[in-house]
Scaffold this active site. Sequence first.
Site, short mmCIF file in Angstrom:
data_model
loop_
_atom_site.label_atom_id
_atom_site.label_comp_id
_atom_site.label_asym_id
_atom_site.label_seq_id
_atom_site.Cartn_x
_atom_site.Cartn_y
_atom_site.Cartn_z
N GLU A 51 9.60 1.51 10.74
CA GLU A 51 10.73 2.67 10.41
C GLU A 51 10.08 3.82 10.50
OE1 GLU A 51 13.69 1.64 9.97
OE2 GLU A 51 13.65 -0.35 9.63
N LYS A 81 0.75 -1.23 -0.02
CA LYS A 81 -0.08 0.11 -0.12
C LYS A 81 0.92 1.33 -0.01
CE LYS A 81 -1.91 2.97 2.74
NZ LYS A 81 -2.05 4.20 1.72
N CYS A 110 13.69 10.91 6.49
CA CYS A 110 13.47 10.35 7.93
C CYS A 110 15.04 10.59 8.73
CB CYS A 110 13.10 8.89 8.05
SG CYS A 110 13.95 7.80 6.98
N GLU A 143 10.11 16.52 14.49
CA GLU A 143 10.33 16.30 12.99
C GLU A 143 9.61 17.17 12.20
OE1 GLU A 143 9.11 12.62 11.30
OE2 GLU A 143 11.23 12.49 10.17
P1 NAP Z 1 2.12 8.46 7.59
O1 NAP Z 1 1.11 9.67 7.78
O2 NAP Z 1 2.54 7.55 8.82
O3 NAP Z 1 1.90 7.72 6.25
C1 NAP Z 1 2.77 6.42 5.74
C2 NAP Z 1 1.85 5.43 5.36
O4 NAP Z 1 0.91 4.96 6.34
C3 NAP Z 1 0.90 5.97 4.23
O5 NAP Z 1 0.82 5.05 3.18
C4 NAP Z 1 -0.38 6.14 4.77
O6 NAP Z 1 -1.48 6.16 4.04
C5 NAP Z 1 -0.58 5.22 5.80
N1 NAP Z 1 -1.35 5.17 6.90
C6 NAP Z 1 -1.73 6.15 7.54
N2 NAP Z 1 -2.67 5.90 8.66
C7 NAP Z 1 -2.68 4.69 8.49
C8 NAP Z 1 -3.20 3.61 9.57
N3 NAP Z 1 -4.14 4.14 10.59
N4 NAP Z 1 -3.16 2.34 9.35
C9 NAP Z 1 -2.51 2.09 8.31
N5 NAP Z 1 -1.90 2.85 7.41
C10 NAP Z 1 -1.78 4.22 7.76
O7 NAP Z 1 3.76 8.96 7.42
P2 NAP Z 1 3.72 10.43 6.04
O8 NAP Z 1 3.49 11.42 6.29
O9 NAP Z 1 3.17 9.73 5.01
O10 NAP Z 1 5.42 9.92 6.10
C11 NAP Z 1 6.48 10.73 6.76
C12 NAP Z 1 6.93 9.88 7.79
O11 NAP Z 1 7.64 8.87 7.62
C13 NAP Z 1 7.98 10.90 8.72
O12 NAP Z 1 7.83 11.08 10.18
C14 NAP Z 1 9.27 10.44 8.46
O13 NAP Z 1 10.28 10.29 9.50
C15 NAP Z 1 8.96 8.68 8.27
N6 NAP Z 1 10.03 8.09 7.47
C16 NAP Z 1 10.67 7.15 7.99
C17 NAP Z 1 11.59 6.41 7.48
C18 NAP Z 1 12.43 5.52 8.06
O14 NAP Z 1 12.97 4.61 7.46
N7 NAP Z 1 12.51 5.35 9.38
C19 NAP Z 1 11.62 6.56 6.23
C20 NAP Z 1 10.79 7.61 5.46
C21 NAP Z 1 9.95 8.34 6.11
P3 NAP Z 1 -2.07 7.62 3.28
O15 NAP Z 1 -0.91 8.00 2.90
O16 NAP Z 1 -3.06 7.23 2.66
O17 NAP Z 1 -2.27 8.44 4.70
#
Ligand code: NAP
Length: 482
Positions: free
Chosen positions: A250, A175, A284, A384
């Site tokens: 992650e 997804k 990230c 962040e």
């Molecule tokens: P996010 O809001 O957590 O979304 C990530 C994914 O999860 C998207 O596909 C999102 O779908 C989905 N999602 C949202 N709510 C969910 C739920 N309740 N159940 C299951 N899936 C759900 O994160 P983001 O804003 O897209 O990404 C930014 C974050 O990712 C930052 O905090 C960054 O640090 C972190 N990140 C971490 C790494 C690492 O390797 N540690 C790498 C890159 C990014 P939708 O798009 O449809 O909302």
Amino acid sequence: MLGRKQLLIGGEWRDASDGRVMPVVNPATEEIIAEVAAATPADVDAAVAAARKAFTGPWSQLSARERGRLVWNLGEKLRENIDEISRLETLHNGKPITESRHIEIPAAADCLQYFAGWADKIHGDTLPVKGQALVYTLREPIGVVAAIVPWNFPLLLAVWKVAPALAMGNTVILKPASQTPLTALALGQLAIDAGFPPGVLNIITGSGGTVGQAIVEHPGIDKIAFTGDTSTGKGIMRTAAETLKHVTLELGGKSPNIVFPDADLDAAVRGATIGIFYGKGEVCAAGSRLLVDKSIKDEFLSKLADRTKKMVAGDPLNPKTRLGAVSSKAQLERVLSYVATARKEGASLLAGGDRTDIGTGKGYFMQPTVFADVTPAMTIAREEIFGPVLAAIDFADVDEAIARANDSIYGLAAGIWTRDVKKAHYVASKLQAGTVWVNTYNLYDTAAPFGGYKQSGFGREMSRYALDYYTQVKTVWVDLSN
Ligand code: NAP
């Protein structure tokens, strides 16, 4: 307009069960560039059934070597289509084409081919137990793996999960983020072209709140591999506990990039800018907290501000552009609100600080931004931001540098700039971070593990360490007495 994209379930492209779609926006132009299916929980059921059927059927009948060959072929297909996939990555995310074309999509192909090589090299052991028995272990796949990924490295973070999962014999439901679904869907077509049996790789687009939640709750899914926000990760862990799924997370970061006075300061200035402005800071592991020794602070920050002011945002499709568009309007607003908070809390703005324009009057562009005089208690030192905003904090000596670096709920990565070898290794050993870079920043390789300490998550992606998170161990006892 790139047209209307469907879901990939059981090897077939199909609309969402209720026919709904959602738009995909190019953040550099604000135009809708495609529509994708907005999947429903019924579509998740169908994907799980297809993935389960493939897992127990054709996929399990292939030898490990044949499986590896298919994963290798997928990497080859990605290389053959690298220009088109890189362009898609830039169109839906706003990242400079040079980052997509020369770093991230090639890294995704490398990752597939690295794990392809592991497929027939992971095996169990025979164990010297007491008594007369033959005891051995088998390394078996976990089952149906769901990969849920964010929008900042849409294809690469997907492949970090898909490649080891498939190589180890699992089937996958991927997804992508709602903002950036296009390259995951393209990967689905490449998997068909590479010859994967139907149902081995399924792609479900739709919102996290509905389709993501349905995936995490689904009793037919055995593992969730998630990259995204820390708060989303916590919710996923809570929900997955109901069915006791395997989970790897992650999550976010607030990584320190530490400059000691004995560093090559020009190299450290370059490293500080790459650390925060690569990927528009939507990384990230971004080095978003710059820790600078007090004795060199003025000189260092003046050089850094000069370099930052020379960086201008540009058309992401232009190969000369180094700073693209922030990936959505909501993200731009979030970044600007952090800038306002930093000013209110008393940080000094050295460069940037505002929205910018590339001459088109459109697009979510942000000036690269540096704040000085940041204290560890300020919001921009703790949260962040996920944008091109650097917070510079000073320190008095090595111990204070280490204490300030570790003063965070996160522990994803860290940078150290020094010419003193002993100090470099000492500080690396004291930092609470999954990756430490010395005299460099933001280097990755598929052979090197990546993942978090503390609230940056657990599990490791890439490298042989990742294999443990996509296999389970079976112990077999054979009685040999009499
Ligand atoms: P996010 O809001 O957590 O979304 C990530 C994914 O999860 C998207 O596909 C999102 O779908 C989905 N999602 C949202 N709510 C969910 C739920 N309740 N159940 C299951 N899936 C759900 O994160 P983001 O804003 O897209 O990404 C930014 C974050 O990712 C930052 O905090 C960054 O640090 C972190 N990140 C971490 C790494 C690492 O390797 N540690 C790498 C890159 C990014 P939708 O798009 O449809 O909302």
